[in-house]
Design a protein around this motif. Structure first.
Motif, PDB file in Angstrom:
ATOM      1  N   ASN A  90       0.809  -1.219   0.000  1.00  0.00           N
ATOM      2  CA  ASN A  90       0.000   0.000   0.000  1.00  0.00           C
ATOM      3  C   ASN A  90       0.843   1.270   0.000  1.00  0.00           C
ATOM      4  OD1 ASN A  90      -2.402  -1.470   0.071  1.00  0.00           O
ATOM      5  ND2 ASN A  90      -2.357  -1.598   2.292  1.00  0.00           N
ATOM      6  N   GLY A  91       2.166   1.120  -0.044  1.00  0.00           N
ATOM      7  CA  GLY A  91       3.056   2.278  -0.086  1.00  0.00           C
ATOM      8  C   GLY A  91       3.371   2.858   1.278  1.00  0.00           C
ATOM      9  N   ASP A  92       2.974   2.159   2.343  1.00  0.00           N
ATOM     10  CA  ASP A  92       3.244   2.639   3.697  1.00  0.00           C
ATOM     11  C   ASP A  92       4.658   2.267   4.137  1.00  0.00           C
ATOM     12  OD1 ASP A  92       0.625   3.538   3.864  1.00  0.00           O
ATOM     13  OD2 ASP A  92      -0.085   1.683   4.794  1.00  0.00           O
ATOM     14  N   VAL A 140      10.739   2.354  -2.353  1.00  0.00           N
ATOM     15  CA  VAL A 140      11.406   3.462  -3.030  1.00  0.00           C
ATOM     16  C   VAL A 140      11.362   3.214  -4.532  1.00  0.00           C
ATOM     17  CG1 VAL A 140      12.926   4.064  -1.113  1.00  0.00           C
ATOM     18  CG2 VAL A 140      13.687   2.405  -2.781  1.00  0.00           C
ATOM     19  N   GLU A 141      11.354   4.293  -5.284  1.00  0.00           N
ATOM     20  CA  GLU A 141      11.340   4.170  -6.742  1.00  0.00           C
ATOM     21  C   GLU A 141      12.744   4.349  -7.280  1.00  0.00           C
ATOM     22  OE1 GLU A 141       8.349   5.855  -9.128  1.00  0.00           O
ATOM     23  OE2 GLU A 141       6.909   5.956  -7.485  1.00  0.00           O
ATOM     24  N   ILE A 198      17.388  -0.071 -18.587  1.00  0.00           N
ATOM     25  CA  ILE A 198      16.780  -0.691 -17.420  1.00  0.00           C
ATOM     26  C   ILE A 198      15.610   0.191 -17.013  1.00  0.00           C
ATOM     27  CG2 ILE A 198      17.142  -1.437 -15.040  1.00  0.00           C
ATOM     28  CD1 ILE A 198      20.166  -1.683 -15.783  1.00  0.00           C
ATOM     29  N   PRO A 199      14.389  -0.353 -17.045  1.00  0.00           N
ATOM     30  CA  PRO A 199      13.220   0.484 -16.754  1.00  0.00           C
ATOM     31  C   PRO A 199      13.139   0.889 -15.282  1.00  0.00           C
ATOM     32  CG  PRO A 199      12.561  -1.809 -17.032  1.00  0.00           C
ATOM     33  CD  PRO A 199      14.027  -1.730 -17.340  1.00  0.00           C
ATOM     34  N   ALA A 200      12.368   1.937 -15.019  1.00  0.00           N
ATOM     35  CA  ALA A 200      12.121   2.370 -13.641  1.00  0.00           C
ATOM     36  C   ALA A 200      11.339   1.273 -12.932  1.00  0.00           C
ATOM     37  CB  ALA A 200      11.317   3.667 -13.641  1.00  0.00           C
ATOM     38  N   LYS A 226      13.031  -1.264   0.437  1.00  0.00           N
ATOM     39  CA  LYS A 226      14.321  -0.929   1.035  1.00  0.00           C
ATOM     40  C   LYS A 226      14.211  -1.130   2.548  1.00  0.00           C
ATOM     41  CE  LYS A 226      17.373   3.041   1.625  1.00  0.00           C
ATOM     42  NZ  LYS A 226      17.526   4.465   1.335  1.00  0.00           N
ATOM     43  N   PHE A 227      15.217  -1.756   3.137  1.00  0.00           N
ATOM     44  CA  PHE A 227      15.285  -1.902   4.586  1.00  0.00           C
ATOM     45  C   PHE A 227      16.442  -1.070   5.089  1.00  0.00           C
ATOM     46  CE2 PHE A 227      17.126  -3.886   8.386  1.00  0.00           C
ATOM     47  CZ  PHE A 227      16.038  -3.799   9.235  1.00  0.00           C
TER      48      PHE A 227
END
Length: 90
Positions: A38-40, A53-54, A71-73, A78-79
């Motif tokens: 959910n992006g949290d 992260v993007e 190489i695509p986005a 990430k930890f």
């Protein structure tokens, strides 16, 4: 340490049965997966944080053929270890 070893260690540390420890570990994993889906951001004080992260699109090189590739986005999890966890490995 694999997942089975981890569950055994959690069971011993928390004085739980392995069945209860397995349920707890799997609930933790599913909760983190759901949150990052959910992006949290999941921040556990002293342990660390998980967040999405993007990564931007970039150019790379195919190591086999040495030809340039695009190489695509993409999004990655990430930890970042917390201070207490980082201190343990120093």
């Amino acid at each position: 340490m694999n997942k089975t070893d981890f569950i055994g260690a959690v069971a011993k540390e928390a004085e739980l049965s392995k069945v209860d420890a397995k349920k707890a570990v799997e609930a933790f994993i599913k909760t983190v997966e759901s949150a990052v889906e959910n992006g949290d951001k999941v921040a556990l004080l002293g342990f660390g944080s998980f967040q999405v992260v993007e990564k931007a699109a970039r150019k790379g090189v195919n190591p086999k053929t040495k030809t340039p590739i695009n190489i695509p986005a993409r999004k990655v999890v990430k930890f970042k270890p917390g201070a207490a966890l980082a201190k343990v490995v120093k």
